[in-house]
Design a protein around this motif. Structure first.
Motif, mmCIF file in Angstrom:
data_model
loop_
_atom_site.group_PDB
_atom_site.id
_atom_site.type_symbol
_atom_site.label_atom_id
_atom_site.label_comp_id
_atom_site.label_asym_id
_atom_site.label_seq_id
_atom_site.Cartn_x
_atom_site.Cartn_y
_atom_site.Cartn_z
ATOM 1 N N ILE A 82 -114.881 46.559 -49.056
ATOM 2 C CA ILE A 82 -113.464 46.065 -48.060
ATOM 3 C C ILE A 82 -112.094 46.832 -47.879
ATOM 4 N N LEU A 83 -112.142 47.247 -49.041
ATOM 5 C CA LEU A 83 -110.686 48.001 -49.008
ATOM 6 C C LEU A 83 -111.064 49.327 -48.483
ATOM 7 N N LEU A 114 -111.241 49.452 -44.974
ATOM 8 C CA LEU A 114 -109.930 49.493 -44.489
ATOM 9 C C LEU A 114 -109.691 51.024 -44.112
ATOM 10 N N ALA A 143 -113.229 42.419 -53.145
ATOM 11 C CA ALA A 143 -113.229 42.928 -52.186
ATOM 12 C C ALA A 143 -113.612 44.208 -52.069
ATOM 13 N N ILE A 192 -110.761 41.255 -46.258
ATOM 14 C CA ILE A 192 -109.193 40.448 -47.146
ATOM 15 C C ILE A 192 -109.316 39.342 -47.160
ATOM 16 N N PRO A 198 -112.208 44.423 -41.529
ATOM 17 C CA PRO A 198 -111.573 44.754 -42.962
ATOM 18 C C PRO A 198 -110.366 43.681 -43.438
ATOM 19 N N ILE A 199 -109.565 43.412 -43.095
ATOM 20 C CA ILE A 199 -108.317 42.072 -42.380
ATOM 21 C C ILE A 199 -108.396 41.008 -42.954
ATOM 22 N N THR A 246 -111.925 37.355 -48.950
ATOM 23 C CA THR A 246 -111.765 37.305 -50.559
ATOM 24 C C THR A 246 -110.933 36.605 -51.626
ATOM 25 N N PHE A 247 -109.911 36.629 -50.626
ATOM 26 C CA PHE A 247 -108.609 35.658 -50.172
ATOM 27 C C PHE A 247 -108.618 34.140 -51.296
ATOM 28 N N CYS A 302 -109.356 39.700 -57.023
ATOM 29 C CA CYS A 302 -110.240 39.508 -55.417
ATOM 30 C C CYS A 302 -109.989 41.210 -55.383
ATOM 31 N N LEU A 303 -108.995 42.049 -55.951
ATOM 32 C CA LEU A 303 -109.994 43.554 -55.468
ATOM 33 C C LEU A 303 -111.096 43.962 -55.101
#
Length: 524
Positions: A245-246, A249, A242, A50, A46-47, A53-54, A238-239
């Motif tokens: 993914i978040l 996380l 992702a 993120i 997940p890190i 994704t950015f 971005c949010l």
């Protein structure tokens, strides 16, 4: 316009290829390193997710919007430089935070062995400004090919490194944490390769001296206002890119710890978390299929907004929701029905089938959330999405570990689905009143979709029962061939029922890639 549409098509295909690669490589990875090795990789993934994704689908989209707003070449370069500086500071903060905080993050995940892997993946954030600005600049001047090439290059290099590491680790009996560190180095190596691809752009254009550049005003008046736009507009993009993914996380911090609190040993909890993580590539593939069809209508939606044509906007938005909901429902129902066999084919056994079946329901909800967000962003409406996203994350954070302690990995899957349902519900409640009527799907459509899905499920279930009764002792390859046949029949049944029930309008059929050909053949 023709050039723009061709570029958008190329970028869409590249994104699909990159996403498919990003989902599929996890299957051989799990087969090579086992459940515990897969757990180690997925805890830190997940890190990385993120960060990518950015650099891939979040900030580049926002930067391209900023650059497209500028009139002159000098202004475009100025915007690129300002964006690079802001992202450089964000990246520096993230790298320092991850390097210093790695032991605490690993401790929070319940496994101090993850510390070197977190530190390894942190270095990919060093390259985020180069990748985001490079891609954003080219997209802002309507050159999509460089972005497409960099996406494919990045994923191919990363996947090659990961599979190479997994193969070596399996044959050299590496420790799982050593394997995880080297596998995550693939992210850094891939970022370096992609950055080298954009080096000429920065040397010749963005960092080169340009006459009159210093006299160009700061866009939006000041760095403060531009930074605010980065966090609000860019951050929202971005949010939502992702979102899954978040949620993963949060799983990294609570699933393994919850399983230990339930009474499992450390080793058993790691292995079971690896089983739970099997759902992620399946959900990712489902989302690729569902969203790729609905996003073909985005240019039409943008055009309707620009022309202030409310009728076209409503019709296009409803078509997006119809296609997205239908395709995601068909994909989800099909996966749930065939999951015992899919689990056996991909991962060698049927462990965790129930948890994965629950988890893949996320495909429907996440697809609809992405479509809602696309519609709202086309109108520059951000607050409902941010509010909904925050509430959904709070639900996941508040309930996840408790659900795991009580119900195991099934509980984590249920909370993921609940969180996405809360996000979708909040978005529907918080959207402006004048949009609610335009984004209404109607009970008639839901009824037709339910009938088409049920007929498909019955057909697939009967065919699976018949074929597996005739061929009871199949190996993984034989079972794969049987499942492919069943899937093709399921698609044909769903498409036929969609036509019989008039689930889609003719216009919607023509929007779907190959929809015209499929419509002709099925009508015959």
């Amino acid at each position: 316009m023709k050039t723009v549409m061709q570029g958008a098509f190329i970028l869409t295909i590249a994104s699909l290829v990159a996403k498919v690669l990003s989902a599929i490589y996890r299957i051989p990875l799990q087969n090579l390193v086992g459940n515990t090795g897969f757990y180690v990789y997925q805890q830190i993934y997940p890190i990385y997710g993120i960060g990518i994704t950015f650099a891939l689908s979040g900030f580049p989209v926002f930067i391209s919007k900023l650059i497209a707003e500028q009139d002159s070449e000098a202004q475009k370069v100025k915007v690129a430089r300002q964006s690079f500086l802001i992202l450089g500071l964000i990246s520096l903060a993230l790298v320092v935070f991850l390097l210093i905080g790695a032991p605490e993050i690993a401790h929070g995940m319940g496994d101090s062995g993850l510390t070197p892997i977190i530190r390894c993946v942190s270095f990919m954030f060093v390259f985020m400004p180069f990748l985001a600005v490079g891609r954003g600049y080219y997209q802002g001047v309507f050159q999509m090919v460089p972005t497409a090439r960099s996406q494919i290059m990045e994923q191919v290099v990363r996947v090659a490194v990961i599979i190479g590491v997994a193969y070596t680790a399996a044959h050299q009996n590496w420790d799982v944490y050593k394997m995880g560190t080297w596998a995550m180095s693939g992210a850094v190596i891939a970022a370096v390769v992609s950055t080298l691809y954009f080096l000429r752009l920065f040397r010749v254009k963005i960092f080169a001296p340009i006459q009159g550049l210093s006299r160009q005003p700061l866009i939006s008046g000041s760095y403060g206002k531009l930074t605010k736009r980065f966090f609000v507009e860019g951050g929202t993009i971005c949010l939502f890119a992702a979102i899954i993914i978040l949620l993963q996380l949060i799983d990294s911090f609570s699933v393994k710890n919850g399983l230990v609190a339930q009474g499992l040993s450390n080793g058993a909890a790691k292995s079971l978390k690896g089983v739970y993580d099997r759902a992620q590539p399946l959900v990712q593939l489902g989302l690729v299929i569902a969203t790729s069809f609905s996003t073909t209508l985005l240019p039409s939606l943008t055009k309707a907004v620009q022309n202030r044509n409310q009728y076209d906007f409503k019709r296009t938005a409803q078509s997006m929701f119809h296609i997205c909901l239908a395709i995601s429902t068909a994909a989800t129902v099909g996966m749930v029905t065939l999951l015992p066999q899919i689990n056996q084919i991909l991962f060698g056994n049927t462990e965790g089938t129930m948890a994965i079946q629950i988890y893949v329901v996320a495909v429907i909800l996440a697809s609809l959330i992405a479509t809602y967000n696309s519609v709202l962003q086309s109108l520059n409406i951000f607050r409902p999405a941010i509010f909904a996203f925050t509430i959904g994350l709070v639900v996941k954070l508040a309930l996840n570990q408790t659900a795991v302690v009580k119900y195991g990995i099934d509980g984590a899957s249920w909370v993921t689905v609940l969180s996405l349902a809360v996000i979708l519900g909040c978005m529907q409640v918080r959207i402006p009143a004048y949009l609610k009527g335009k984004l209404h799907l109607g009970w008639q459509f839901f009824g037709k979709l339910t009938v088409a899905s049920l007929v498909m499920v019955v057909s697939v279930t009967l065919m699976r029962w018949g074929l597996l009764s005739l061929l009871p002792d199949l190996n993984r390859i034989g079972l794969s061939l049987v499942v492919i046949v069943i899937v093709l029949v399921g698609i044909l049944v769903f498409a036929t029922m969609s036509i019989e029930l008039r689930l889609f309008t003719i216009r919607e059929w023509l929007t779907i890639p190959y929809g015209k050909k499929l419509l002709k053949k099925l009508i015959k």
